[in-house]
Write a protein that holds these residues in place. Structure first.
Motif, mmCIF file in Angstrom:
data_model
loop_
_atom_site.group_PDB
_atom_site.id
_atom_site.type_symbol
_atom_site.label_atom_id
_atom_site.label_comp_id
_atom_site.label_asym_id
_atom_site.label_seq_id
_atom_site.Cartn_x
_atom_site.Cartn_y
_atom_site.Cartn_z
ATOM 1 N N GLY A 68 11.181 22.743 -9.256
ATOM 2 C CA GLY A 68 10.049 22.745 -8.505
ATOM 3 C C GLY A 68 9.442 21.150 -8.540
ATOM 4 O O GLY A 68 9.179 20.736 -7.434
ATOM 5 N N THR A 69 9.281 20.651 -9.535
ATOM 6 C CA THR A 69 8.809 19.324 -9.776
ATOM 7 C C THR A 69 10.058 18.233 -8.882
ATOM 8 O O THR A 69 9.444 17.372 -8.122
ATOM 9 C CB THR A 69 8.900 18.779 -11.242
ATOM 10 O OG1 THR A 69 8.013 19.755 -11.730
ATOM 11 C CG2 THR A 69 8.627 17.356 -11.442
ATOM 12 N N PHE B 3 4.078 5.583 -5.581
ATOM 13 C CA PHE B 3 3.824 5.461 -7.018
ATOM 14 C C PHE B 3 2.911 6.721 -7.411
ATOM 15 O O PHE B 3 3.251 7.504 -8.371
ATOM 16 C CB PHE B 3 3.762 4.139 -7.517
ATOM 17 C CG PHE B 3 3.369 4.057 -8.890
ATOM 18 C CD1 PHE B 3 4.534 4.350 -9.776
ATOM 19 C CD2 PHE B 3 2.094 3.874 -9.607
ATOM 20 C CE1 PHE B 3 4.451 3.938 -11.217
ATOM 21 C CE2 PHE B 3 1.908 3.828 -10.982
ATOM 22 C CZ PHE B 3 3.082 4.245 -11.796
ATOM 23 N N SER B 4 1.708 6.489 -6.800
ATOM 24 C CA SER B 4 0.681 7.562 -6.964
ATOM 25 C C SER B 4 1.144 8.939 -7.356
ATOM 26 O O SER B 4 0.663 9.792 -7.802
ATOM 27 C CB SER B 4 -0.526 7.304 -6.291
ATOM 28 O OG SER B 4 -1.124 5.891 -6.647
ATOM 29 N N SER B 5 1.959 9.123 -5.931
ATOM 30 C CA SER B 5 2.234 10.431 -5.423
ATOM 31 C C SER B 5 3.133 11.148 -6.563
ATOM 32 O O SER B 5 3.063 12.110 -7.020
ATOM 33 C CB SER B 5 2.488 10.510 -4.153
ATOM 34 O OG SER B 5 3.037 11.870 -3.836
ATOM 35 N N GLU C 124 0.938 -1.279 0.078
ATOM 36 C CA GLU C 124 -0.076 -0.025 -0.100
ATOM 37 C C GLU C 124 0.932 1.189 0.015
ATOM 38 O O GLU C 124 0.651 2.158 -0.579
ATOM 39 C CB GLU C 124 -0.947 0.122 1.006
ATOM 40 C CG GLU C 124 -2.038 -0.917 1.074
ATOM 41 C CD GLU C 124 -2.921 -1.188 2.269
ATOM 42 O OE1 GLU C 124 -2.431 -0.706 3.419
ATOM 43 O OE2 GLU C 124 -3.960 -1.912 2.518
ATOM 44 N N SER C 125 2.113 1.123 0.818
ATOM 45 C CA SER C 125 2.877 2.420 0.764
ATOM 46 C C SER C 125 3.512 2.675 -0.461
ATOM 47 O O SER C 125 3.645 3.815 -0.949
ATOM 48 C CB SER C 125 3.904 2.133 1.997
ATOM 49 O OG SER C 125 4.706 3.334 2.033
ATOM 50 N N LYS D 248 10.000 15.505 -1.760
ATOM 51 C CA LYS D 248 9.186 15.762 -0.678
ATOM 52 C C LYS D 248 8.359 14.341 -0.599
ATOM 53 O O LYS D 248 8.165 13.952 0.537
ATOM 54 C CB LYS D 248 8.656 17.010 -0.749
ATOM 55 C CG LYS D 248 7.495 17.238 0.351
ATOM 56 C CD LYS D 248 6.748 18.488 0.303
ATOM 57 C CE LYS D 248 5.657 18.647 1.546
ATOM 58 N NZ LYS D 248 4.994 19.536 1.176
ATOM 59 N N ALA D 249 7.568 14.212 -1.667
ATOM 60 C CA ALA D 249 6.747 13.022 -1.516
ATOM 61 C C ALA D 249 7.591 11.808 -1.382
ATOM 62 O O ALA D 249 7.351 10.922 -0.328
ATOM 63 C CB ALA D 249 6.136 12.930 -2.878
ATOM 64 N N ALA D 250 8.779 11.669 -1.903
ATOM 65 C CA ALA D 250 9.437 10.141 -1.428
ATOM 66 C C ALA D 250 10.001 10.195 0.035
ATOM 67 O O ALA D 250 9.831 9.150 0.561
ATOM 68 C CB ALA D 250 10.781 10.252 -2.384
#
Length: 188
Positions: free
Chosen positions: A96-97, A23-25, A17-18, A103-105
């Motif tokens: 920025g990307t 991956f989705s983020s 799930e994580s 940050k997401a990772a």
């Protein structure tokens, strides 16, 4: 007796799930960056088309070669400034990307680490007597992996900052050179 396999099964499910969440983020962040890039390119293409049309009409209306070349030289400075502005916007989108990716990772990895540590703690509570050394080894391994990730993350951030600084310096040098050339062209 069945608690440990069930805990590992739950941990595996949570890990999947994580992984799906990260991956989705990351996919979402990638699409946002691409969307900004496409928007920038469409805006630049529209502006370029409009300006090219106006410039072509002005050049065709020139009465003599001197006026034609004066109009051509006058276009050098604005075109250079537009190219520099485009480069800066492109660099800002990329930075920025990349920052959003990082940050997401980091958030997902921190959550996964928290879950792993929680699992190890829970399993160690139910571990049979005499397995303390194995539990300590697992905890040390998880701690070392976390330390390695933190070092890798710091190094990646430093590399990213160095790249951003170098791109900014290159754009500034290009700007100065272009302004010098445009100033010399305007004097002629």
């Amino acid at each position: 007796m069945f608690a440990i396999p069930e805990q590992f099964s739950n941990a595996t499910k949570a890990n999947f799930e994580s992984q799906f969440a990260i991956f989705s983020s990351l996919t979402s962040k990638a699409f946002e960056g691409i969307e900004k890039l496409v928007e920038l390119n469409i805006t630049a293409a529209k502006a370029s088309l409009e300006e090219s049309s106006v410039t072509a009409r002005q050049l065709l209306a020139a009465k003599d070669p001197q006026e034609f070349f004066a109009l051509s030289a006058a276009q050098a400075q604005p075109n250079t400034e537009k190219a520099i502005s485009y480069s800066r916007q492109l660099a800002a989108i990329a930075a920025g990307t990349q920052a959003e990716f990082t940050k997401a990772a980091e958030e997902q990895i921190a959550e996964t680490n928290r879950k792993v540590i929680s699992l190890v703690d829970e399993v160690s509570k139910n571990a049979p007597a005499g397995s303390e050394n194995v539990v300590a080894l697992i905890k040390a391994t998880v701690g070392n992996a976390n330390a390695g990730y933190e070092q890798l993350s710091k190094t990646a951030k430093q590399a990213s900052q160095a790249l951003e600084t170098n791109v900014s310096a290159a754009v500034n040098q290009f700007t100065q050179a272009a302004q010098t050339v445009a100033a010399k062209a305007a004097k002629k």
